[in-house]
Design an enzyme around this catalytic site. Structure first.
Site, mmCIF file in Angstrom:
data_model
loop_
_atom_site.group_PDB
_atom_site.id
_atom_site.type_symbol
_atom_site.label_atom_id
_atom_site.label_comp_id
_atom_site.label_asym_id
_atom_site.label_seq_id
_atom_site.Cartn_x
_atom_site.Cartn_y
_atom_site.Cartn_z
ATOM 1 N N GLU A 108 -4.769 -8.669 -0.823
ATOM 2 C CA GLU A 108 -5.808 -8.438 0.448
ATOM 3 C C GLU A 108 -7.052 -8.343 -0.074
ATOM 4 O OE1 GLU A 108 -4.453 -5.394 3.235
ATOM 5 O OE2 GLU A 108 -2.140 -6.161 2.891
ATOM 6 N N GLU B 110 0.915 -1.057 0.128
ATOM 7 C CA GLU B 110 -0.051 -0.140 -0.108
ATOM 8 C C GLU B 110 0.717 1.385 0.016
ATOM 9 O OE1 GLU B 110 -3.165 -0.269 2.921
ATOM 10 O OE2 GLU B 110 -4.127 -1.775 1.818
HETATM 11 O O1 AHR Z 1 -5.322 -6.271 6.694
HETATM 12 C C1 AHR Z 1 -5.188 -5.170 7.473
HETATM 13 C C2 AHR Z 1 -4.260 -3.869 6.665
HETATM 14 O O2 AHR Z 1 -5.206 -3.703 5.578
HETATM 15 C C3 AHR Z 1 -3.141 -4.101 6.163
HETATM 16 O O3 AHR Z 1 -2.183 -4.094 7.154
HETATM 17 C C4 AHR Z 1 -3.001 -3.019 5.048
HETATM 18 O O4 AHR Z 1 -2.471 -3.631 3.959
HETATM 19 C C5 AHR Z 1 -4.548 -2.981 4.840
HETATM 20 O O5 AHR Z 1 -4.937 -1.752 4.660
#
Ligand code: AHR
Length: 498
Positions: A298, A175
């Site tokens: 994610e 991110e």
């Molecule tokens: O999964 C939780 C968080 O969500 C992670 O650390 C981040 O990459 C995302 O914003």
């Protein structure tokens, strides 16, 4: 009752479903690593080198193919040297992203790669771009993968591991548009190119480098990034998209929600389809040969934390709603298997849409775990053409397609096995499918059928761990058509010889 037809054409093979689509994510966040995975050698909880045996066993059972670590946002403040060598010398740091807890670094590179070996999965290492250096990233790769006389290989050996590990997947920054450094896409693209240049292939290891892709529907990020990197720099770019029922301030409860919120959640999860397709369209334009894949590293539901738990720990329960979310997303990824190389649900234990929940020595498999178990035969199989005459379901102006499916084939002991997974999002109508194969093809054997269903709010708890469980049965299937019932708020998987 929804009565409909599912047409399957096993002769039209679309592509191979990468096992990695069934991948997972583990971060130093809340009770994911500590307690959830790692309890230390001296714990009373049965463990191997400090890693919980019950967790490893459960993850092996679903054939977990790849595990991402150490974050997440944590990755961009992680310095790998803090987590190697004698425990008593490991640096203690504050985990600023997640609850301000003290991270003692007792779970580091050796422990993570041991975990992957115990599970039998590929490691996916996320390197620190935000607060790390190119040298640090380069040396981490060398430490893990080089053999021979390298000083770092010798250091690894002195820490107990002579043979280098094989590490395929390396993500460069997490991110980077947000917690990983708030970078602009162009700036990140140059940083990415520099970092990846110095992450080298040692001793026969071949890195698969992944650039930080967009946040949800930030199409500009994808366009800018792919205008500046190419196949020589990256094998894939990542995408993050979470299903949040309401908004980030008031996400909604994991267990206490009404029918409208249920359908809204599923509508938001279905948005994954549009997001992926629009990013892929940009990728098609800028990478005409499809050399660069998309990795959804994610995804999953994100609710308010369980009442009474640390807000920084992101601990949430998991219901039949999550099972339907998992099923819809996995069907979306399967159906785009020619372009999606991996997906990693967040996160594997005790965080967000977890597979497993732990409390001391107790462990609970969530409805999401059950879905991954029901879908595991798709791993490495060939997606085949299927189409369903779908119908809409919903409430109060919120409408979504009721059914979602994927169908794949693979050979087992010389026999072609067809696997079909379907979910029915409707809360009040069961579905009866007539599955139709083309002329010259027929079902031929004992169909293994699993059904997962319940009230939308049903979940497994430490008091009642088996409330949501698959019901398994076999049926003799023959001929080119078969009937299959899919209960309301339910997921069904079938594997049968054809
Ligand atoms: O999964 C939780 C968080 O969500 C992670 O650390 C981040 O990459 C995302 O914003």
């Amino acid at each position: 009752m929804i009565k409909t037809v599912l047409t399957v054409n096993p002769q039209n093979e679309i592509g191979t479903i990468a096992p990695e689509i069934y991948g997972h994510f583990s971060e130093h966040l809340g009770r994911c690593i500590y307690e959830g995975i790692f309890v230390g050698k001296d714990s009373d909880i049965p463990n191997t080198n400090g890693i919980r045996n019950d967790v490893v066993e459960a993850l092996k059972a679903v054939k977990l193919p790849v595990l991402r670590w150490p974050g997440g946002c944590f990755a961009d403040e992680y310095h790998w040297r803090d987590g190697i060598g004698p425990l008593e010398n490991r640096r203690r740091m504050v985990n600023t992203n997640w609850g301000g807890t003290v991270e003692d670094n007792s779970f580091g590179t050796h422990e993570f790669l041991d975990l992957c070996e115990q599970i039998g999965c590929e490691p996916y290492i996320s390197v620190n771009v935000g607060s790390g250096t190119v040298q640090e990233a380069a040396e981490w790769i060398e430490y893990m993968t080089a053999s021979g006389e390298s000083t770092l290989a010798k250091l690894r050996e002195s820490n107990g591991r002579k043979e280098p590990w094989r590490v395929k997947y390396v993500g460069i920054g997490n991110e980077s548009w947000g917690c990983g450094g708030s970078m602009e896409p162009l700036y990140y693209a140059s940083e990415y190119k520099k970092f990846q240049q110095f992450c080298k292939d040692y001793s026969g290891n071949r890195l698969y480098k992944i650039a930080c892709g967009p946040n949800a529907d930030d199409y500009n990020w994808t366009r800018e990034l792919l205008s500046h990197i190419n196949k020589w720099h990256a094998k894939a770019i990542s995408l993050h998209y979470y299903t949040v029922p309401n908004d980030w301030e008031h996400k909604g409860s994991a267990t206490d929600f009404d029918e409208k919120e249920y359908y809204v959640t599923l509508k938001k999860t279905r948005y994954m389809e549009e997001i992926i397709d629009r990013h892929l369209a940009i990728m098609d334009e800028l990478d005409k040969e499809h050399d660069i894949s998309l990795i959804v590293d994610e995804w999953g539901t994100w609710y308010d934390v369980e009442p009474g738990t640390n807000p920084g720990f992101l601990y949430q329960q998991n219901t039949m709603r999550d099972a339907i979310v998992a099923s819809i997303n996995l069907n979306i990824f399967n159906s785009r298997c020619t372009r999606i190389a991996m997906a990693n649900i967040a996160q594997v234990v005790n965080v967000l849409q977890a597979m497993l929940l732990t409390e001391g020595a107790k462990i609970v498999k969530t409805p999401t775990y059950e879905v991954f178990d029901m879908y595991k035969e798709h791993q490495g199989a060939r997606l085949v053409e299927s189409s369903i005459f779908n119908t809409e379901t919903g409430i109060d102006g919120v409408s979504i397609p009721a059914l979602s499916q994927s169908v794949s084939v693979k050979e087992q002991d010389g026999v072609k096995i067809l696997t079909l997974t379907v979910s029915n999002a409707s809360l009040n109508e069961d579905a009866e499918l007539e599955i139709t194969l083309p002329e010259g093809t027929a079902f031929d054997g004992e169909a293994q059928i699993s059904v997962l269903t319940g009230d939308m709010r049903d979940c497994n708890t430490f008091e009642e761990p088996d409330r949501v469980k698959q019901a398994r049965r076999t049926e003799s299937w023959s001929g080119k058509t078969q009937k299959l019932s899919v209960p309301a708020c339910g997921v069904v998987s079938v594997s049968c010889a054809i």
